[in-house]
Structures are given as C-alpha cells and as structure tokens.
Design a protein around this motif. Sequence first.
Motif, PDB file in Angstrom:
ATOM      1  N   LYS A  92       0.799  -1.251  -0.117  1.00  0.00           N
ATOM      2  CA  LYS A  92       0.105   0.189   0.135  1.00  0.00           C
ATOM      3  C   LYS A  92       0.828   1.312   0.104  1.00  0.00           C
ATOM      4  O   LYS A  92       0.500   2.403  -0.388  1.00  0.00           O
ATOM      5  CB  LYS A  92      -1.065  -0.086   1.220  1.00  0.00           C
ATOM      6  N   VAL A  94       3.640   1.409  -1.483  1.00  0.00           N
ATOM      7  CA  VAL A  94       4.020   1.561  -2.930  1.00  0.00           C
ATOM      8  C   VAL A  94       3.044   2.109  -3.829  1.00  0.00           C
ATOM      9  O   VAL A  94       2.987   2.940  -4.793  1.00  0.00           O
ATOM     10  CB  VAL A  94       4.501   0.194  -3.656  1.00  0.00           C
ATOM     11  N   LYS A 117      12.465   0.828  -0.694  1.00  0.00           N
ATOM     12  CA  LYS A 117      13.099  -0.586  -0.986  1.00  0.00           C
ATOM     13  C   LYS A 117      14.023  -0.645   0.158  1.00  0.00           C
ATOM     14  O   LYS A 117      14.371  -1.903   0.561  1.00  0.00           O
ATOM     15  CB  LYS A 117      13.882  -0.374  -2.386  1.00  0.00           C
ATOM     16  N   PHE A 120      12.341  -1.516   3.373  1.00  0.00           N
ATOM     17  CA  PHE A 120      11.458  -2.936   3.417  1.00  0.00           C
ATOM     18  C   PHE A 120      12.599  -3.981   3.531  1.00  0.00           C
ATOM     19  O   PHE A 120      12.514  -4.846   4.067  1.00  0.00           O
ATOM     20  CB  PHE A 120      10.794  -3.036   1.848  1.00  0.00           C
ATOM     21  N   ILE A 127       7.606  -7.612  -1.244  1.00  0.00           N
ATOM     22  CA  ILE A 127       6.491  -6.981  -1.428  1.00  0.00           C
ATOM     23  C   ILE A 127       5.691  -7.809  -2.542  1.00  0.00           C
ATOM     24  O   ILE A 127       5.941  -8.719  -3.224  1.00  0.00           O
ATOM     25  CB  ILE A 127       7.014  -5.844  -2.583  1.00  0.00           C
ATOM     26  N   GLN A 131       0.239  -5.210  -7.614  1.00  0.00           N
ATOM     27  CA  GLN A 131       1.234  -4.956  -8.754  1.00  0.00           C
ATOM     28  C   GLN A 131       0.480  -5.877  -9.857  1.00  0.00           C
ATOM     29  O   GLN A 131       0.237  -7.066  -9.530  1.00  0.00           O
ATOM     30  CB  GLN A 131       2.503  -5.155  -8.581  1.00  0.00           C
TER      31      GLN A 131
END
Lengths: 132, 132, 132, 132, 132, 132
Positions: A92, A94, A117, A120, A127, A131
């Motif tokens: 979310k 992203v 990134k 994370f 992730i 997407q």
Amino acid sequence: MDTERYEQGKRKLAEIDGNGGENVIASLQDIAPDLGRYIVEFAFGDIYRRDGLNLREREMITITSLLTAGGCEAQLEVHINGALNVGISASKIVETFIQCIPYTGFPKVLNAIFVAKKVFMERGLAISGPQS
Amino acid sequence: MDTERYEQGKRKLAEIDGNGGENVIASLQDIAPDLGRYIVEFAFGDIYRRDGLNLREREMITITSLLTAGGCEAQLEVHINGALNVGISASKIVETFIQCIPYTGFPKVLNAIFVAKKVFMERGLAISGPQS
Amino acid sequence: MDTERYEQGKRKLAEIDGNGGENVIASLQDIAPDLGRYIVEFAFGDIYRRDGLNLREREMITITSLLTAGGCEAQLEVHINGALNVGISASKIVETFIQCIPYTGFPKVLNAIFVAKKVFMERGLAISGPQS
Amino acid sequence: MDTERYEQGKRKLAEIDGNGGENVIASLQDIAPDLGRYIVEFAFGDIYRRDGLNLREREMITITSLLTAGGCEAQLEVHINGALNVGISASKIVETFIQCIPYTGFPKVLNAIFVAKKVFMERGLAISGPQS
Amino acid sequence: MDTERYEQGKRKLAEIDGNGGENVIASLQDIAPDLGRYIVEFAFGDIYRRDGLNLREREMITITSLLTAGGCEAQLEVHINGALNVGISASKIVETFIQCIPYTGFPKVLNAIFVAKKVFMERGLAISGPQS
Amino acid sequence: MDTERYEQGKRKLAEIDGNGGENVIASLQDIAPDLGRYIVEFAFGDIYRRDGLNLREREMITITSLLTAGGCEAQLEVHINGALNVGISASKIVETFIQCIPYTGFPKVLNAIFVAKKVFMERGLAISGPQS
C-alpha cells in the motif's frame, strides 16, 4: 516548556516512528533542542493527536507530502517506517507512491520508491499485492 | 489511439471529477488534445483504476500532493470537488490539509484552505467536525 | 499489459538511455514493477516516440526540467548519459545548464554541472567549445 | 553602469521578447531599476548572447524551466511570446510542454498550456501539427 | 572578460566564503569556467558588493533561501561557513533556521540543521544561547 | 486550548502584521479555525516571540523564504506589510529581494517585487536609496 503537550507528543512520536523518530530528536539535543521540542509538541502533540483522521491516513498524507516536496529522503525513511508501524502494508505504501505519478512525474516517485526499497529490505519485507 | 484505455479512463474521470474534469479535457481540444488524451488514458485509465487503494484514498493523496507542489490551485479546485464526489467529507478534506502543516509550513496550507472554502461555498456545504 | 506500447517503449528507452535506463527498470522489478512498466509504456512508448521534436530536443528539455526540479541527481545522471547517447555534445549540455542560471539561480546549476562532470569523466570526455 | 553590456543586452531582449520584455523592465523603473538592469545586462547581455546554442534552443530551455519551476505564469507568457518571436512554432511549444509530463506531472503542464492558449489566441494563431 | 568586476567579485568571494567558495570556482575550471566566472562577477561582484544590506544580512538571506529551495546542501555548507566568516554566531544561524519552520515545515529545517551541525563540528564550535 | 500561548501569539501577530494578519485568522473561522489557532499559537506565540533575532531579522527571513518558495503571493503581501510595520524600509525590502537573485533566479524575484510594488503604492511609499 509545556510539559503536558510535550509528554503527549512524545508518546505519539514513539507510537508512530519508534526509534527512528526518537533518534532524530536526540540528534538535535546539542545543536537545536528547541527544534526537537517543537517537532514533539506541535507536530506530534498538536497535529498527530487530532481527531478526524486515523494514524494510517495521517502517515499516508505525510509520505505523499514528503515525496512531493523532494529532497526529504531522510524524513521519508523515518515515515515509511512510521507508515509500516501504524499498519500500512508495504504494497500500500508502494501504491501510494504510484498514485503520485500523474501529479509529480516519475523522478520524485523513483526517489521515494528507492527509499522504500531500502526500508523494506532492512525490515525483511517482501512486496506483493496489487502490482499487475 | 487506445480506445479501451480511453473509454475506461473517461468513465473513471467522470466518476471522480464529474463536470470539472470533463471541462479540463474539453478546454484542451483546440490546443493540446493529446494532453487531454494522456490525462484520460494514463492518469485515469491506468492509475486511478488500479487496485490497492480506494478512490477516497487516491483523492486524499492527490489533494495532498497538489497542496505540497504549490501553484496548482486550479487542479486543487477540481480535485477538492473530486474528493467530495467520492465521499470524503468537507471536514476530512480540511483535516488532510491540517496534517500537512508540519511538512509544508502554513502558507501552502492556507492557499489550499482558501480553495476549499470557495468549493465548499459553491456546493453549499457547512464545515463542522473535528475542529476543536 | 499493453505489449505493443511496452515493446516500442523498451526499444526507445534502450536507444536513449542504454544500460542506465534498463538498470532503473530492472531495479524496480522486486518492489514496483508497474512503475517500471509505466516508465517504459508511457514516458518512452507514448511521449518520447511522438513526432514534433527530435530526440536531441527531447533530452535537452528533460535535463532542463530535472535541473530545475532539484533533488533529481540520479535521474540527471541517466539523462546526461541519454543526451550524449542521442548526439548532444558535452559542451552543449554544459551550455544548456548555463542557460538556466537566470531562471533557477546558481545552486541548481552547480548541482547539475557536478553530475555532468562525473558522467563526462566516466565516459572519458574532455569539455571544450563555447566557454569564453 | 556597464554601458556596453547594457546596450547589447537591451538589443537582445528586444530581439527575443519585444514589447513584453521591455514592459517588464519599464515596470521596474520606479521600484527596483537595478533588477531591470541585471536582467538586461546579465540574463540578456551575458547569457542569451553566448555561442553554443541558438535562440530557439535557449527559449525552449527557458519555457521548460519556467514550466517546471511553477508559479511563473507571468514570465511564461513573456517567453512563450519570445519563443514565437525567435521562430518556434506554436505546435512545437505545445510539444515542448508535453515532453515535460513524465518529469513534472500533469498539473504544471496544464498551467503552461493554458498560458500558451492565451498567447496563441492573442496572436491569432491556430494550432496544428504533431498532435495525433 | 570584465576584469574589474571579476577582481572585485573575487575579493568579495574570498572575504565571505574563504576556501569553500574558491574551491567551488576551481572545481568548475575544467568543465564550466564561465559558470565560475558568472558566480564571481555577478553574484559576488554585482550583488554582494551592493549597499543597502550588510554582509551579515546578506548571508542570513542566502542561507534562508538555500534552506527553502531544498536540495542545496552543498551550497548551504559553503554559506553556513560564509555566515560564520562574516560574524553571524552559530546560535543565530540555528535561530534563522528555526524562524523558517512556519514557512517551510520541519523537514527542510532539519536538513539545514544537520548541515550546520557538520560545519560547527568541523570548526570546533559549541552551540549555546537563545535555545530555551 | 492553550490560552496563554494564544494571547501572547495574538499580541505578537497584531504587532507585526496588524490588520492583514488578523484578517487571515478571521477568514479561517468558518472553515478551519484550528489552522488560525496554530498560526497564532505556534508561529507567533512560539516562534516569533523567541529571543536570538529581532523582529526585523525575523521578517527579513520570512519574506526571503516566501519569495523562494514561490506561489505565496498572498502571504508575501501580508509579510511585506509586516516588514514595514516592524521598521524595515521599503528600499531594504527591495534589497532583500535583489540578494535572492543568485539563489532563486529572476522570475521569483520579479513576482515578489510586483507584490511589494502593490503594497508600497497602497501605503503611499516612494522607493529610494541603494539603487544605483
């Protein structure tokens, strides 16, 4: 000093940003302690404690504003951690950055994604999700 | 032209921004029709139609980004209307702008609030709620 | 996914930015592959492939916009390489940045020049030409 | 005062921006005449008179930088006129703004396009060309 | 080249920014010597040498503008040194940045403070004074 | 509500910005009264009341930051009045803006000068002084 606002703000800062926020305040002690105090009292004691939006909404707004301003990668790192801490999923975060593309263009979104990134990876997050 | 993306984007634009969005696209027909087409296809056909965030979240991100960028009062007016259209209350829009104060400072928040005031008055909305 | 736009964009990206652009797209695969896809499809498939300006003009516009935005040093590095790849000389890149001084002030121009210096050194380019 | 630079700059300003530029300088006479002098001497006497880029390239860079900076609609109006004066076609100005979309997002491009629309209408120009 | 303006500007640059400024000019010699020349002639020869404000006021304005622009940490470092060189105390520099909070928000102020912290440490300065 | 900070801030706001500041706060009463309260409590009660800089220095910093941010003409108008109210002369305000040219470029300085021109005319001020 306004002890009550400060203590309330400190608890809110700890709740959201955890160590990241406390480290920022600590790093200001020898150069601009009042700047740290205002962040605690005003940003976290006054603003983040308001009704009307929950903390997930507030952090979504914060990371959007930091992405759009540009040049705020250090604060983005703190608040991407904050967003995860209050329960926004990595995907979310992203997606929030992807929503900014039409309004800020790609470069600022790329800058924010590369901060995400790093965060994370430090937190061992994979992730996945919306997407396509 | 990519008819399917365009038609999907056009429906999404109408759903969110209503007349305001369509007027922008129409006003581009005689000078930069492709700019209007990209707004429809890419911004609304590709981005707004994604999963992962609902339209209220997307509009909250959009008005935050426009406030932070500055100088985008015309687009803010369209998207404050859009935010209301997808179900964000007037007081939640105000609260979104207040959350930006620590990150953008007061002047950009004032600019956005005065656009919201104009929109709310045009729509006959009274503000109430989380203001203390 | 829109295969044709993607393939056309990918060829255009390779033509302009070479490895630099492909590395950016690759680095997005594990966190935001759709962001990479939009860069390919929209920025390179839709915009860079348009008529009306040649690639040298498009890269001149791109590096000017990145300089002016500020905080986009990573993207400037990719597109200074891109500008060289499509045939803009090193001295013309420098001249583009000098033209920005009256509009952006010196600091942003200095930031861009130091990115160019790094790129030119990596490519073994000497600067010469319109400097007086 | 540096008469030669001033006179050279004044001729260059007249060549590019015509009345629009001269009006700006005149409007500064009673409040900040030195600001007008620096625009003439430095921006037009030093920078625009340099070799290495022609005036069409310089105006393309200028309108790109003004679009990206935001909030410079008055200057954009002067320099869209300037771009037309040095021989950039209306459709190429529009195309320059479209090239900025991936780097600045749509709102700043819309703002610039609406300034261009006003200028083109005042000059009785119809747009045509590379729009698909 | 305008020898008198250049020599006057060079002395003013040395007076304010000392080695920091001269290093910037030197680093431009092989890539954009004219950019260095304009900084010397125009910024320092024309602007900093004007009457109407003293050098402490000029440096206060400069560091405020660099903080607000964002992404200018390298130039902030030079000019925080410059501010100290012309007699602004470390605590007054910090106070200048604190005055910016309501207008720029916290993130840009934090970025500037951390540059100041680095400069003050390199110069062996302890901070004290108007912090409450 | 924090009555003491509010009352102190209100007196400071009246001292600096006079009617202009009070009108801004009043115009927020029906839409975002807390935004007005934070401006009074935090910006004027906490920040402007600090030691370490006098009000003339604080207003010089404020108008510099507003010029640099761009798009803040309404706030510039209030604070150019504020700068005059606390004893900065009209020519020193102009000189402050001229000092920004090397850091922000000409367009933002022009925007600020034209706001100053409007304010000076409304107050019947003639400009004179350090202009050469």
